[in-house]
Motif scaffolding. Structure first.
Motif, PDB file in Angstrom:
ATOM      1  N   ARG A  11     -12.707  43.064  20.590  1.00 41.50           N
ATOM      2  CA  ARG A  11     -13.764  42.088  20.358  1.00 41.50           C
ATOM      3  C   ARG A  11     -14.772  42.622  19.383  1.00 41.50           C
ATOM      4  O   ARG A  11     -15.028  43.742  19.258  1.00 41.50           O
ATOM      5  CB  ARG A  11     -14.444  41.765  21.675  1.00 41.50           C
TER       6      ARG A  11
ATOM      7  N   ARG B  68     -10.854  41.923  25.359  1.00 36.81           N
ATOM      8  CA  ARG B  68     -10.434  40.834  26.252  1.00 36.81           C
ATOM      9  C   ARG B  68      -8.980  41.125  26.595  1.00 36.81           C
ATOM     10  O   ARG B  68      -8.170  41.417  25.705  1.00 36.81           O
ATOM     11  CB  ARG B  68     -10.589  39.475  25.588  1.00 36.81           C
TER      12      ARG B  68
ATOM     13  N   PRO C  59     -15.532  46.918  23.515  1.00 40.38           N
ATOM     14  CA  PRO C  59     -15.408  45.567  24.076  1.00 40.38           C
ATOM     15  C   PRO C  59     -14.037  44.966  23.772  1.00 40.38           C
ATOM     16  O   PRO C  59     -13.594  44.944  22.621  1.00 40.38           O
ATOM     17  CB  PRO C  59     -16.528  44.788  23.387  1.00 40.38           C
TER      18      PRO C  59
ATOM     19  N   ARG D 194      -9.860  38.308  31.041  1.00 35.26           N
ATOM     20  CA  ARG D 194     -11.238  38.718  31.300  1.00 35.26           C
ATOM     21  C   ARG D 194     -11.743  39.599  30.164  1.00 35.26           C
ATOM     22  O   ARG D 194     -10.964  40.247  29.475  1.00 35.26           O
ATOM     23  CB  ARG D 194     -11.367  39.435  32.635  1.00 35.26           C
ATOM     24  N   ASP D 195     -13.065  39.578  30.007  1.00 30.46           N
ATOM     25  CA  ASP D 195     -13.732  40.435  29.036  1.00 30.46           C
ATOM     26  C   ASP D 195     -14.148  41.720  29.727  1.00 30.46           C
ATOM     27  O   ASP D 195     -14.624  41.697  30.862  1.00 30.46           O
ATOM     28  CB  ASP D 195     -14.964  39.737  28.450  1.00 30.46           C
TER      29      ASP D 195
END
Length: 127
Positions: A127, A109, A107, A96-97
């Protein structure tokens, strides 16, 4: 000035020859980690930024204790999930992000699975 310059290694113990072979298969064959060294009592895998060490002389009890998990840095969480799933392991979270609510936001993952000893492993991609 910090006296510590990084984490050298994380160490775990296996409780049987079969469990040790499962560990070797998972970390070397599934994740593709390089064997840094072996000796009669154990093995070390090079993660590229530290070592994971396994001894053959553990007992049957494997309490999690204070450590929640360790995280592998990766450029492709989904490729890790695919390889680990194909090896027969299940993920209990993700992939999941997430944006970690920090300043600034972070951000990432992520995905979490249990390894061959029941250890919690996180695959972590910036990310």
């Amino acid at each position: 000035m910090s006296l510590v310059k990084g984490i050298h290694h994380v160490s775990m113990k296996t409780s049987s020859p079969e469990e040790f072979e499962k560990v070797v298969s998972f970390y070397r064959d599934t994740l593709g980690l390089t064997v840094a060294r072996t000796w009669e009592a154990g093995i070390m895998f090079d993660t590229g930024d530290g070592i994971i060490e396994f001894f053959k002389n553990g007992d049957e009890t494997k309490p999690q204790g204070a450590i929640r998990h360790f995280a592998f840095a990766t450029d492709d969480v989904d490729a890790c999930v695919k390889a680990v799933t194909e090896a027969g392991y299940e993920f209990f979270d993700g992939p999941r992000d997430v944006v970690i609510p920090s300043d600034p936001g972070y951000p990432i993952r992520v995905a979490f699975c249990h390894g061959p000893l029941g250890e919690d492993i996180e695959f972590f991609q910036e990310r």
